[in-house]
Design a protein around this motif. Sequence first.
Motif, short mmCIF file in Angstrom:
data_model
loop_
_atom_site.label_atom_id
_atom_site.label_comp_id
_atom_site.label_asym_id
_atom_site.label_seq_id
_atom_site.Cartn_x
_atom_site.Cartn_y
_atom_site.Cartn_z
N MET A 1 15.91 11.74 -5.31
CA MET A 1 15.63 10.27 -5.37
C MET A 1 16.15 9.49 -4.33
O MET A 1 17.21 9.50 -3.95
CB MET A 1 16.37 9.82 -6.84
CG MET A 1 15.13 8.94 -7.43
SD MET A 1 13.76 9.05 -7.75
CE MET A 1 12.68 8.25 -6.69
N SER A 2 15.25 8.85 -3.85
CA SER A 2 15.63 7.93 -2.55
C SER A 2 16.28 6.67 -2.85
O SER A 2 16.21 6.18 -3.90
CB SER A 2 14.29 7.61 -1.60
OG SER A 2 13.56 6.77 -2.36
N ASN A 3 17.18 6.08 -1.83
CA ASN A 3 18.01 5.10 -2.19
C ASN A 3 17.19 3.80 -2.07
O ASN A 3 16.48 3.60 -1.01
CB ASN A 3 19.11 4.99 -1.31
CG ASN A 3 19.75 3.84 -1.11
OD1 ASN A 3 19.82 3.00 -2.14
ND2 ASN A 3 20.71 3.63 0.14
N ILE A 4 17.02 2.94 -2.94
CA ILE A 4 16.26 1.59 -2.79
C ILE A 4 17.37 0.58 -3.19
O ILE A 4 17.36 0.18 -4.36
CB ILE A 4 15.20 1.57 -3.61
CG1 ILE A 4 14.22 2.87 -3.52
CG2 ILE A 4 14.22 0.34 -3.87
CD1 ILE A 4 13.06 3.02 -4.33
N PRO A 5 18.13 -0.17 -2.09
CA PRO A 5 19.01 -1.29 -2.66
C PRO A 5 18.46 -2.45 -3.37
O PRO A 5 17.17 -2.77 -3.11
CB PRO A 5 19.36 -1.72 -1.37
CG PRO A 5 19.20 -0.63 -0.33
CD PRO A 5 17.79 0.07 -0.81
N ALA A 6 18.74 -2.81 -4.35
CA ALA A 6 18.21 -3.97 -5.37
C ALA A 6 18.22 -5.31 -4.70
O ALA A 6 17.46 -6.17 -5.01
CB ALA A 6 19.13 -4.11 -6.50
N ASP A 7 19.09 -5.34 -3.47
CA ASP A 7 19.20 -6.82 -3.02
C ASP A 7 17.94 -7.07 -1.76
O ASP A 7 17.95 -7.97 -1.18
CB ASP A 7 20.52 -7.14 -2.51
CG ASP A 7 20.86 -6.21 -1.49
OD1 ASP A 7 20.20 -4.93 -1.36
OD2 ASP A 7 21.85 -6.56 -0.61
N LEU A 8 17.14 -6.05 -1.72
CA LEU A 8 16.17 -6.13 -0.68
C LEU A 8 14.78 -6.43 -1.12
O LEU A 8 14.61 -6.16 -2.41
CB LEU A 8 15.98 -4.96 0.23
CG LEU A 8 17.25 -4.44 0.94
CD1 LEU A 8 17.49 -3.56 2.01
CD2 LEU A 8 17.98 -5.82 1.86
N LYS A 9 13.87 -6.95 -0.48
CA LYS A 9 12.66 -7.00 -0.89
C LYS A 9 11.68 -5.79 0.21
O LYS A 9 12.07 -5.33 0.79
CB LYS A 9 11.83 -8.54 -0.37
CG LYS A 9 12.69 -9.47 -1.16
CD LYS A 9 12.00 -9.43 -2.53
CE LYS A 9 12.41 -10.79 -3.41
NZ LYS A 9 12.32 -10.80 -4.68
N TYR A 10 10.50 -5.46 -0.60
CA TYR A 10 9.83 -4.36 0.26
C TYR A 10 8.42 -4.76 0.15
O TYR A 10 7.88 -5.65 -0.45
CB TYR A 10 9.93 -3.15 -0.74
CG TYR A 10 11.26 -2.64 -0.94
CD1 TYR A 10 11.85 -1.74 0.00
CD2 TYR A 10 12.22 -3.22 -1.85
CE1 TYR A 10 13.27 -1.44 -0.04
CE2 TYR A 10 13.47 -2.83 -2.01
CZ TYR A 10 14.19 -1.96 -1.01
OH TYR A 10 15.60 -1.55 -1.20
N THR A 11 7.73 -4.01 1.15
CA THR A 11 6.07 -3.97 1.10
C THR A 11 5.51 -2.82 0.59
O THR A 11 6.09 -1.70 0.68
CB THR A 11 5.69 -4.23 2.43
OG1 THR A 11 6.02 -2.88 3.14
CG2 THR A 11 6.43 -5.37 3.39
N ARG A 12 4.20 -2.88 0.49
CA ARG A 12 3.33 -1.82 -0.12
C ARG A 12 3.44 -0.52 0.89
O ARG A 12 3.04 0.35 1.08
CB ARG A 12 1.93 -2.04 -0.56
CG ARG A 12 2.06 -3.09 -1.55
CD ARG A 12 0.72 -3.44 -2.20
NE ARG A 12 0.91 -3.94 -3.50
CZ ARG A 12 1.17 -3.22 -4.50
NH1 ARG A 12 1.02 -1.58 -4.61
NH2 ARG A 12 1.23 -3.78 -5.71
N SER A 13 3.72 -1.00 2.45
CA SER A 13 3.40 -0.33 3.48
C SER A 13 4.81 0.31 3.79
O SER A 13 5.11 0.73 4.97
CB SER A 13 2.81 -0.82 4.80
OG SER A 13 3.46 -2.12 5.05
N HIS A 14 5.89 0.16 2.97
CA HIS A 14 7.32 0.70 2.99
C HIS A 14 8.10 0.19 3.76
O HIS A 14 9.31 0.59 4.34
CB HIS A 14 7.16 2.20 3.43
CG HIS A 14 6.15 2.84 2.43
ND1 HIS A 14 6.60 3.21 1.05
CD2 HIS A 14 4.84 3.27 2.35
CE1 HIS A 14 5.62 3.85 0.26
NE2 HIS A 14 4.62 3.99 1.22
#
Lengths: 457, 495, 129
Positions: free
Chosen positions: C1-14
């Motif tokens: 499972m990859s790391n997804i820090p909670a304090d960042l925002k993301y886009t649909r294009s990763h």
Amino acid sequence: MPFIPHTEDDEREMLAVIGAPSIEALFDEIPANLRVQSLEGLPSGLSELEVMQLMAARARADGRPLCFIGAGAYEHHIPAAVWSTITRGEFYSAYTPYQAEASQGTLQSIYEYQSMMARLTGMQVSNASLYDGATAVAEACLMAVRANRRSQAARILLPRSLHPHYRAVTLAMTLNQDLTFDTLPYVRDAGHMSVDSLAVHDGQDITALVIQQPNFFGVFEEVDALTDWAHARGALVIAVVNPISLALLKPPGEWGAKGADIVVGEGQPLGCPLSSGGPYFGFMTTRMQHVRQMPGRIVGATVDADGRPGFSLTLQAREQHIRRAKATSNICTNQGLLMMAGTLYLALMGAEGLERVAAASMARTAELVAALTAIPHVRRAFARPGFHEAVVTLERPVAPVLAALAQRGIQGGLDLADYYPELGAALLVCATETKTSADIDAYASALSEALRSARAA
Amino acid sequence: MSLALREKLIFDYSRPGRGARGQWPPVPAGAAPEGIPAGLERRTRPQLPEVSELDTVRHYTRLSQLNFSIDTHFYPLGSCTMKYNPRACNAAALLPEFAGRHPLAPVTHGQGFLACMYELQEMLKAVTGMRGVALSPLAGAHGEFAGVAMIRAYHRARGDLARDEIIVPQAAHGTNPATATMCGCVAREVAVGADGDVDLEALRAVVGAKTAGIMLTNPSTLGVFERRIEEVARIVHQAGGLLYYDGANLNAILGKVRPGDMGFDAIHMNLHKTFATPHGGGGPGAGAVGVSARLLPFLPVPIVERGAEQPLYRWLGERELPQSIGRLTGFGGNAGVLLRAYVYMRMLGREGMRRVGEYATLNANYLSARLQQVGFEAAYPQRRASHEFILTLKRAEQDYGVTAMDVAKRLLDLGFHAPTTYFPLLISECLLIEPTETESKQTLDAFVAAMAQILREAQEDPEQLHGAPHRLPVRRLDDVRAARELNLIYQEAGG
Amino acid sequence: MSNIPADLKYTRSHEWLKALPEGIVEIGISDHAQESLGDLVFVELPEVGRSLAAGEACAVVESVKAASDIYAPVAATVVAINAQLAEAPELINQDPYGRGWIMRLKPTAQGAPSGLLSAHDYQALAAAG
């Protein structure tokens, strides 16, 4: 059945495994109304004996005339070892080297080719070849637009002294991509571009300047001044060169203060037969900083899982099979077998052999021009020196004269009437190292006679 | 860097002063290159190898022995049609009169050659059902370019200027979208249904006033025949678009169905696939194009015409075809390749042409059935294979961690070229397998035995597969290093 | 499972976005994205000072098997690029949220950019493939 090895037993057993009653049944997903009823227009099959008899007869009809035409395709001696080696089945019938472990022979050959072409042109990197010289110019223009980030205009300056077919192909291949092409004139009595005439483009956003050396007329361009002019205005320089001439001429990497940026040309003179126009190969070399904008395959040296050296295709993320709509080009193939011919030719010639080919060709052309201009009213069109081609003018239209020569088995050159009507009755002639003094004398006396009888008629 | 290879580099044979002098031409007396103006001369010689003729012949012969090829190995390479390249074709194309003919030679010195080209055009028209053919495009992708450029020219000539979208199925060859871009179009993907056919609803939703055309292979890259092709043609034509046939898979239907009868307006033919000219380690190809009546005026030049008077055959150029998309090649095309294809077609004739599609299809269906018998999983088991078919190794990957790449590399060890891997991208862990008609049942059986062995190894000894190949000149190459530390040309040690 | 820090925002294009002081936004690609691309071999960076439209392709990350565009999540000006990536693209593989950052942007408009995903929503997107 030609080239199909199946016996009746094989066929029966195979259909049984598939569970189909007949081969015909394997096509049951194709709508019946679409099935071919007859193949009119196709002749019956021939045995190898019959087809070779047919081809021999067709070949005899074409004969083996004495050829003084150049214009982008040149008759040079091809050492026997070139084609006897590259038509070995392991080269001739191999696929593109995607499976690197099973293609080290082809891959290493490409790496050697890239090295030789980079050295010959004075550049840092080479691709594994493109289709031909004309398409290489078109690809170079598209590449220049990608590589020159300072320029927004996509404006390319094309000299009128560039091979007219290269210009036509460049226009056709870039038609839908919003490039602008401006034409640069040549000096009427010298046959080359003048830097002074470029002044009208001062202040314009220019993406690239194309310079052909020697140009279509065989005449030498002032490559240093032209290159510096372009670089001073933020334009890239695309050099279009004859690879044989580079044995004697300054390589594009040394043009002007900084050298050309992209070098392309027709590889045919390096070991490829004239063959009515192809297959040939286009070459392309450039600076390392532009390598990711270069189209076509590229081979790199690397190591295998045991740390042993080996070769593989690299920078493939530029190419269509990965990058799809954003690829640098839709090109898949290089001209593998012809590139091999070029590699063997360069190895056999080396720098010194290549110098001899170039020097002998220049000498034969000088001899030819002297012989032709000794005929009354036959003159050189341009005062400026050139490589192994020259334009001569006649006192009357060229076409009937060439037809008369052709009847005597001599191809006297290319009639420029359609390409450069302003030159009048002009003829582009070429003699390479393959022409002897006797050949040249034969041409000169045939021309003299053809002109005499035309005058009398 | 100096590379210690199985076969060293040609540069390593080089010795100052050596050379293949017997191959160098004599220089006529007084031929010092005096004609070169000061400043334009080359000052330092290019560092080309200085080697003997024997060095050269031995080196490249040894290199050739590091290659797989049709002449030495079976190549079940999907979508590439690696059939046998008959030797007579080569012998005929290299006859000195053909090999020595200048491209700008007068037609009076080329009636034999031009007769071959004219008849080749006619035979290709007959076998594809198209109305006109041009031979000049130099490869499949070059033919694709010509096809889409003609489609754009057609719309432009009608004043229909908004059409700049090219529809491609999800599983299309990468050249299709790349070609669309080169022609100034936007590629729009259309979905493929679970049965492998184009999703007609999705197609209806995507076509419209911006549609220039659709690019299709049929049979598709999934190795199945697009059964509703007539409906596809109707939808696209009704929307004002044209249909482009990517001839990569023409071998499947040669002599059985014709693209012209399916409703296609433009087609390219890969003569190096369907018509048995050699791949040459990556070229030359030849990508002749065919067109329906509506695209006839736009064909690229030159084209060979047969007239009523002597000389019978002549070239047609832009003067005769003013609406042509123009000239795409320096000269008339890859004539030497075209001559090889001509000889092949004359040897096959009408009957032989029909058998190509038949036996290519028989071989593919047999191989598919046998591989399923030994435990492999077909991607479209409910469909007839065309000339090729897809296996998916999804299960082997889940169960044993063995990938399509592992199987491909192990096949090399066992003396078979690998099938196409990881294409089409739609199917995970896939092998696309195309045996062609020129392979015998015995060769196919030997391939099945090798594949069965690999499946056993996947269960018993997966490490054997992860490390493959073991018996080739090199093992798997470090592509990451090749791309990060670019070494694209040879540099002398210390240089 | 990859790391997804909670304090960042993301886009649909990763891409991921990190808010820095003075309204600057730092951009990189997610751990999930670097994993699916594989070993990166090259990163093409925009010039500092270039203005970007929202959704404009402005950088490319390249592995041996894929090349992927990086899109500007908002209309902005490029104020900094991670020049180290030119020599060491593998930083993105090793530390996608730290030393593998790609560029810093100054958005043209005030206020929070719209259409971004939370870590939770991006997690769902990444899991779906």
